[in-house]
Design an enzyme around this catalytic site. Structure first.
Site, PDB file in Angstrom:
ATOM      1  N   THR A  12      15.039 -17.552  19.173  1.00 37.39           N
ATOM      2  CA  THR A  12      14.468 -18.624  18.353  1.00 37.39           C
ATOM      3  C   THR A  12      15.479 -19.725  18.068  1.00 37.39           C
ATOM      4  OG1 THR A  12      12.873 -17.125  17.359  1.00 37.39           O
ATOM      5  CG2 THR A  12      13.409 -19.067  16.085  1.00 37.39           C
ATOM      6  N   THR A  87      16.451 -12.594  17.577  1.00 38.50           N
ATOM      7  CA  THR A  87      16.637 -11.591  16.527  1.00 38.50           C
ATOM      8  C   THR A  87      15.891 -10.283  16.798  1.00 38.50           C
ATOM      9  OG1 THR A  87      14.800 -12.500  15.244  1.00 38.50           O
ATOM     10  CG2 THR A  87      17.012 -13.335  14.741  1.00 38.50           C
ATOM     11  N   ASP A  88      14.845 -10.333  17.654  1.00 40.05           N
ATOM     12  CA  ASP A  88      14.031  -9.122  17.844  1.00 40.05           C
ATOM     13  C   ASP A  88      14.856  -7.939  18.348  1.00 40.05           C
ATOM     14  OD1 ASP A  88      11.829 -10.500  16.990  1.00 40.05           O
ATOM     15  OD2 ASP A  88      10.939 -10.767  18.980  1.00 40.05           O
TER      16      ASP A  88
HETATM   17  N1  ASP Z   1      11.112 -13.554  19.165  1.00 45.25           N
HETATM   18  C1  ASP Z   1      12.389 -14.169  18.956  1.00 45.25           C
HETATM   19  C2  ASP Z   1      13.430 -13.523  19.857  1.00 45.25           C
HETATM   20  O1  ASP Z   1      13.875 -12.440  19.528  1.00 45.25           O
HETATM   21  C3  ASP Z   1      12.778 -14.018  17.544  1.00 45.25           C
HETATM   22  C4  ASP Z   1      14.071 -14.655  17.146  1.00 45.25           C
HETATM   23  O2  ASP Z   1      14.917 -15.011  17.919  1.00 45.25           O
HETATM   24  O3  ASP Z   1      14.221 -14.787  15.918  1.00 45.25           O
HETATM   25  O4  ASP Z   1      13.790 -14.089  20.846  1.00 45.25           O
END
Ligand code: ASP
Length: 322
Positions: A12, A87-88
C-alpha cells in the site's frame, strides 16, 4: 552523516487510490517521493526492487530479498537497511529475514496502511522513523525490526492485528521493544531469543492448518494426496485438536512428515497438559513438535527454514524449543 539503504518491495505504501476508490500500484515512484524528507537523517540510497502487493510475496521471494540485502551489505557500507513492504505479509518477510540474515547492521521493515495519495498517508512518517531507527547504533544486534506508527517491534513477536488502523502492528504478550519520539529513538528492552540459520532455498512445501470445532477429516484429504514436506497445525488453546483429524495426522507422521503444533490463541505456548482424546499429551506422544509461542504463519516459515538444516525429529524439536 550516516548511510542508509531503502529497498522498496511494494504494498500500500507504493500504491495510490484512483477515481473509482480502488487502491493499486499506479506510480512506480510513489515511495521515492519520500526521499527529500530523509535527507536530514541520513544519506539514503533507494532501490525499487519489486513492486508487489504483499499477498503476492512467497518464501522464495523472501529468500531472494535476503540475498539482495546480503549482496548490498557486501558491496557497500551502510549503517542501516530499511525494507518497505505490504502490511498483509510484512510480519512473515520480517521474521524470515530475522531467521536467515546473519548481519549486525540493523534491518527495519515498514509499510503503510494508507496509500500514498490518501489523506493522512502514514507511509512517509513510517519510512522516516524507520531510517532513524536503522541508523541508530542502539538498533544493532536486535534482529530484524518492524517500525510502524512510532513503535519498534521485534520481528519474531509482531503481528498485524487490525485490517485498517494505522496502529495495526502489535506484539501480543510482549509489546514494542522501543518507541520513536520527535527527537529520539528509545529502546525499553531487547529480544533475548535470537537465532539465525544458513539457508540456500525456501521451497519446502509446508501447509498451515487451522483447527476449528467439528472439523471433518475429509477436509484433510489434500494433505494425504499432496507431496508435503511438513505441516503446521494451529491447535486450540494450550494445544488440543478434534480427535476426528488425528488418524490423518498420524498417517503423515508415520510417513516421516514433521508436524509442528502452535496455538490459534495469540498469547502463550502450546504444552502437553490435557490428557483426553486429542489433548496435548496425546499429540506429544504421537510425535508432534511443540512450538515455542510462534503464530502459525511464522512457525510455517521457521519449518521451511529448519527443513534446510535437518529432517531429524529431535533436531527439529530442538530448533522449535528456541
Ligand atoms: N494489501 C496490502 C499489501 O499487503 C496492504 C498493505 O500494504 O497495507 O500489499
Amino acid at each position: 552523516m550516516k548511510n542508509a539503504l531503502v529497498i522498496n518491495t511494494g504494498g500500500t505504501i507504493a500504491m495510490s487510490v484512483d477515481a473509482s476508490e480502488g487502491v493499486k500500484p499506479q506510480d512506480d515512484q510513489a515511495v521515492n517521493k519520500i526521499l527529500p524528507f530523509l535527507e536530514r537523517y541520513a544519506n539514503v540510497t533507494m532501490i525499487n526492487y519489486v513492486n508487489l502487493p504483499s499477498p503476492h510475496i512467497t518464501p522464495p521471494i523472501m529468500n531472494q530479498l535476503r540475498l539482495k540485502v546480503e549482496e548490498e551489505l557486501q558491496m557497500n557500507t551502510y549503517d542501516g537497511v530499511v525494507i518497505t513492504h505490504g502490511t498483509d505479509t510484512l510480519e512473515e518477510t520480517a521474521y524470515f529475514l530475522d531467521l536467515t540474515l546473519p548481519v549486525h547492521v540493523p534491518v527495519v521493515v515498514t509499510g503503510a496502511m494508507r496509500s500514498s495519495n490518501e489523506l493522512g498517508a502514514d507511509g512517509p512518517v513510517n519510512v522516516i522513523s524507520s531510517v532513524r531507527v536503522a541508523v541508530d547504533p542502539e538498533s544493532r544486534n536486535k534482529g530484524v525490526l518492524v517500525v510502524f506508527n512510532d513503535e519498534i517491534h521485534a520481528a519474531r513477536h509482531v503481528t498485524k492485528t487490525h485490517t485498517s488502523n494505522v496502529a495495526t502492528f502489535q506484539s501480543p504478550q510482549y509489546g514494542p521493544i522501543g518507541t520513536i519520539s520527535k527527537k529520539s529513538v528509545n529502546y525499553h528492552h531487547a529480544p533475548l531469543d535470537r537465532e539465525t540459520y544458513p539457508i540456500q532455498h525456501a521451497d519446502a512445501n509446508v501447509p498451515l492448518l487451522k483447527a476449528v470445532a467439528g472439523m471433518d477429516p475429509n477436509w484433510l484429504r489434500f494433505l494425504q494426496e499432496q507431496p508435503i514436506d511438513g505441516l503446521v497445525v494451529e491447535a486450540f488453546g494450550l494445544g488440543n485438536l478434534p480427535p476426528a483429524i488425528l488418524p490423518t495426522l498420524q498417517q503423515l507422521l508415520d510417513k516421516g512428515t514433521p508436524i509442528v503444533l502452535v496455538s490459534r490463541c495469540y498469547n502463550g505456548q502450546v504444552q502437553d497438559v490435557y490428557d483426553y482424546a486429542g489433548g496435548g499429551k496425546q499429540l506429544k506422544e504421537m510425535g508432534m513438535i511443540f512450538s515455542n509461542g510462534l503464530n502459525g504463519q511464522k512457525a510455517r516459515l521457521k519449518l521451511i527454514v529448519a527443513l534446510q538444516q535437518t529432517r531429524d525429529f529431535h533436531e527439529l524439536q530442538g530448533i522449535f524449543a528456541v
